[in-house]
Design a protein around this motif. Sequence first.
Motif, PDB file in Angstrom:
ATOM      1  N   LEU A 219       0.843  -1.192   0.000  1.00 35.39           N
ATOM      2  CA  LEU A 219       0.000   0.000   0.000  1.00 35.39           C
ATOM      3  C   LEU A 219       0.879   1.242   0.000  1.00 35.39           C
ATOM      4  O   LEU A 219       1.992   1.237   0.524  1.00 35.39           O
ATOM      5  N   TYR A 220       0.337   2.318  -0.571  1.00 33.33           N
ATOM      6  CA  TYR A 220       1.103   3.549  -0.771  1.00 33.33           C
ATOM      7  C   TYR A 220       0.386   4.718  -0.101  1.00 33.33           C
ATOM      8  O   TYR A 220      -0.835   4.852  -0.184  1.00 33.33           O
ATOM      9  N   GLN A 221       1.180   5.570   0.563  1.00 33.80           N
ATOM     10  CA  GLN A 221       0.624   6.785   1.153  1.00 33.80           C
ATOM     11  C   GLN A 221       0.066   7.696   0.071  1.00 33.80           C
ATOM     12  O   GLN A 221      -0.967   8.344   0.239  1.00 33.80           O
ATOM     13  N   SER A 222       0.759   7.753  -1.036  1.00 33.35           N
ATOM     14  CA  SER A 222       0.343   8.456  -2.248  1.00 33.35           C
ATOM     15  C   SER A 222       1.009   7.702  -3.390  1.00 33.35           C
ATOM     16  O   SER A 222       1.935   6.923  -3.160  1.00 33.35           O
ATOM     17  N   PRO A 223       0.535   7.872  -4.619  1.00 37.04           N
ATOM     18  CA  PRO A 223       1.160   7.147  -5.719  1.00 37.04           C
ATOM     19  C   PRO A 223       2.683   7.300  -5.719  1.00 37.04           C
ATOM     20  O   PRO A 223       3.212   8.410  -5.618  1.00 37.04           O
ATOM     21  N   ASN A 224       3.392   6.170  -5.764  1.00 35.59           N
ATOM     22  CA  ASN A 224       4.860   6.100  -5.768  1.00 35.59           C
ATOM     23  C   ASN A 224       5.504   6.372  -4.414  1.00 35.59           C
ATOM     24  O   ASN A 224       6.721   6.435  -4.307  1.00 35.59           O
ATOM     25  N   LYS A 229       2.935  -1.222   4.864  1.00 33.10           N
ATOM     26  CA  LYS A 229       1.679  -1.962   4.937  1.00 33.10           C
ATOM     27  C   LYS A 229       1.406  -2.697   3.621  1.00 33.10           C
ATOM     28  O   LYS A 229       1.799  -2.232   2.551  1.00 33.10           O
ATOM     29  N   TYR A 230       0.703  -3.807   3.730  1.00 34.99           N
ATOM     30  CA  TYR A 230       0.335  -4.540   2.515  1.00 34.99           C
ATOM     31  C   TYR A 230      -0.926  -5.362   2.778  1.00 34.99           C
ATOM     32  O   TYR A 230      -1.304  -5.631   3.934  1.00 34.99           O
ATOM     33  N   LEU A 231      -1.584  -5.751   1.704  1.00 32.43           N
ATOM     34  CA  LEU A 231      -2.717  -6.667   1.765  1.00 32.43           C
ATOM     35  C   LEU A 231      -2.311  -7.972   1.101  1.00 32.43           C
ATOM     36  O   LEU A 231      -1.336  -8.008   0.337  1.00 32.43           O
ATOM     37  N   ILE A 232      -3.066  -9.041   1.371  1.00 28.95           N
ATOM     38  CA  ILE A 232      -2.723 -10.341   0.804  1.00 28.95           C
ATOM     39  C   ILE A 232      -3.819 -10.816  -0.145  1.00 28.95           C
ATOM     40  O   ILE A 232      -4.915 -10.231  -0.190  1.00 28.95           O
ATOM     41  N   LYS A 233      -3.506 -11.844  -0.876  1.00 27.64           N
ATOM     42  CA  LYS A 233      -4.408 -12.351  -1.904  1.00 27.64           C
ATOM     43  C   LYS A 233      -5.791 -12.666  -1.331  1.00 27.64           C
ATOM     44  O   LYS A 233      -5.909 -13.202  -0.229  1.00 27.64           O
ATOM     45  N   ASP A 234      -6.818 -12.264  -2.085  1.00 23.62           N
ATOM     46  CA  ASP A 234      -8.242 -12.468  -1.782  1.00 23.62           C
ATOM     47  C   ASP A 234      -8.790 -11.492  -0.751  1.00 23.62           C
ATOM     48  O   ASP A 234      -9.984 -11.565  -0.418  1.00 23.62           O
ATOM     49  N   ASP A 235      -7.959 -10.585  -0.206  1.00 19.93           N
ATOM     50  CA  ASP A 235      -8.520  -9.507   0.614  1.00 19.93           C
ATOM     51  C   ASP A 235      -9.474  -8.680  -0.245  1.00 19.93           C
ATOM     52  O   ASP A 235      -9.207  -8.418  -1.424  1.00 19.93           O
ATOM     53  N   TYR A 252      -5.248   2.943  -7.697  1.00 18.36           N
ATOM     54  CA  TYR A 252      -6.560   3.011  -7.076  1.00 18.36           C
ATOM     55  C   TYR A 252      -6.404   3.473  -5.620  1.00 18.36           C
ATOM     56  O   TYR A 252      -5.479   3.038  -4.924  1.00 18.36           O
ATOM     57  N   PHE A 253      -7.301   4.347  -5.191  1.00 23.21           N
ATOM     58  CA  PHE A 253      -7.394   4.693  -3.777  1.00 23.21           C
ATOM     59  C   PHE A 253      -8.445   3.774  -3.182  1.00 23.21           C
ATOM     60  O   PHE A 253      -9.611   3.791  -3.592  1.00 23.21           O
ATOM     61  N   ILE A 254      -8.053   2.926  -2.224  1.00 24.88           N
ATOM     62  CA  ILE A 254      -8.941   1.869  -1.753  1.00 24.88           C
ATOM     63  C   ILE A 254      -9.247   2.014  -0.265  1.00 24.88           C
ATOM     64  O   ILE A 254      -8.507   2.666   0.487  1.00 24.88           O
ATOM     65  N   ASN A 255     -10.361   1.416   0.111  1.00 22.58           N
ATOM     66  CA  ASN A 255     -10.725   1.277   1.512  1.00 22.58           C
ATOM     67  C   ASN A 255     -10.740  -0.216   1.841  1.00 22.58           C
ATOM     68  O   ASN A 255     -11.351  -1.014   1.130  1.00 22.58           O
ATOM     69  N   TYR A 256     -10.005  -0.582   2.913  1.00 24.36           N
ATOM     70  CA  TYR A 256      -9.993  -1.961   3.377  1.00 24.36           C
ATOM     71  C   TYR A 256     -10.496  -1.977   4.813  1.00 24.36           C
ATOM     72  O   TYR A 256      -9.993  -1.252   5.668  1.00 24.36           O
ATOM     73  N   LYS A 257     -11.506  -2.811   5.069  1.00 28.02           N
ATOM     74  CA  LYS A 257     -12.087  -2.892   6.399  1.00 28.02           C
ATOM     75  C   LYS A 257     -11.504  -4.091   7.141  1.00 28.02           C
ATOM     76  O   LYS A 257     -11.859  -5.235   6.867  1.00 28.02           O
ATOM     77  N   GLY A 258     -10.573  -3.821   8.047  1.00 31.12           N
ATOM     78  CA  GLY A 258     -10.005  -4.841   8.909  1.00 31.12           C
ATOM     79  C   GLY A 258     -10.312  -4.484  10.343  1.00 31.12           C
ATOM     80  O   GLY A 258     -11.414  -4.013  10.656  1.00 31.12           O
TER      81      GLY A 258
END
Length: 275
Positions: A219-224, A229-235, A252-258
């Motif tokens: 994951l990126y704070q801003s592009p580049n 932080k990272y997400l894994i397959k199928d998240d 893409y700017f994404i929202n992940y609910k963990g």
Amino acid sequence: MEMRRIIYLILLLWSMNLNAHKDSAKESGDSILQGYCLLEELSNKKSMTLQIFINSDNCQHDNYAKKSIVKFIFNKGNNNKTVKNTTILLPAISPNNELSFEGERELLLDNEFLLINIAPPNRVLAEAYGFSFIFKINGDNISFYDYTIYDLCAIPEDNYCPRAELIKEDVNKHKLAREIFYGESIFDFDTNSAFEKIFNLWQGTEAKKATINIEKAYLYQSPNNVSKKYLIKDDEVTILNEKTDNSGQKWYFINYKGKKDINMWIKAEAVDIKE
């Protein structure tokens, strides 16, 4: 004497050629403004000037503007001007003969901030609300800082007013909306698109669902600007915004609910969008 004349002639020809190039460059630079007229000019004490040009059948009335060009002039030193243009900052406004709102757009400028008041046109009274998009000025770097909402309804307590019915006030969604655009250059900022994205975010509509398709997607704070932080397959994630950088990389700017919501950027190829 003869040599002096030759040198003078060479200098004269060189000067004429230089001026011809300058005139040509000027014509080239202003060609984008053909068919437009200057509606308004704003300046601040930090040597920045905004010129607002509109393409209109009646240049005295902004509400008849079909297209707009905002020209930014930055004074650096003595008569050293850097000029940038944007055609997506102020939306088109079309007059109508119905009982619907004809739209509003306004630029306000001071030394620290540039503010855009925008309310899309051709909406019924119940949808007559507007945004104030606020940009921070740092030289010729002008980037998104914040936004606020304002109502155009005459009677705020009326059930038909937008804050009562249409706009879902949610502190977390407002925070997320700010994060979507924070730091975005004013020259890339499309007010119509931003308006719709924020409104859809409030209403929970048109957000794309996707899943991570690789084993570890950073994951990126801003592009580049990568983080740890990272997400894994199928998240599963929700796509809230997208952009393409100067190298052609799509983000893409994404929202992940963990355990906690994560709102960050990710490379587009790291996700599969659900149909």
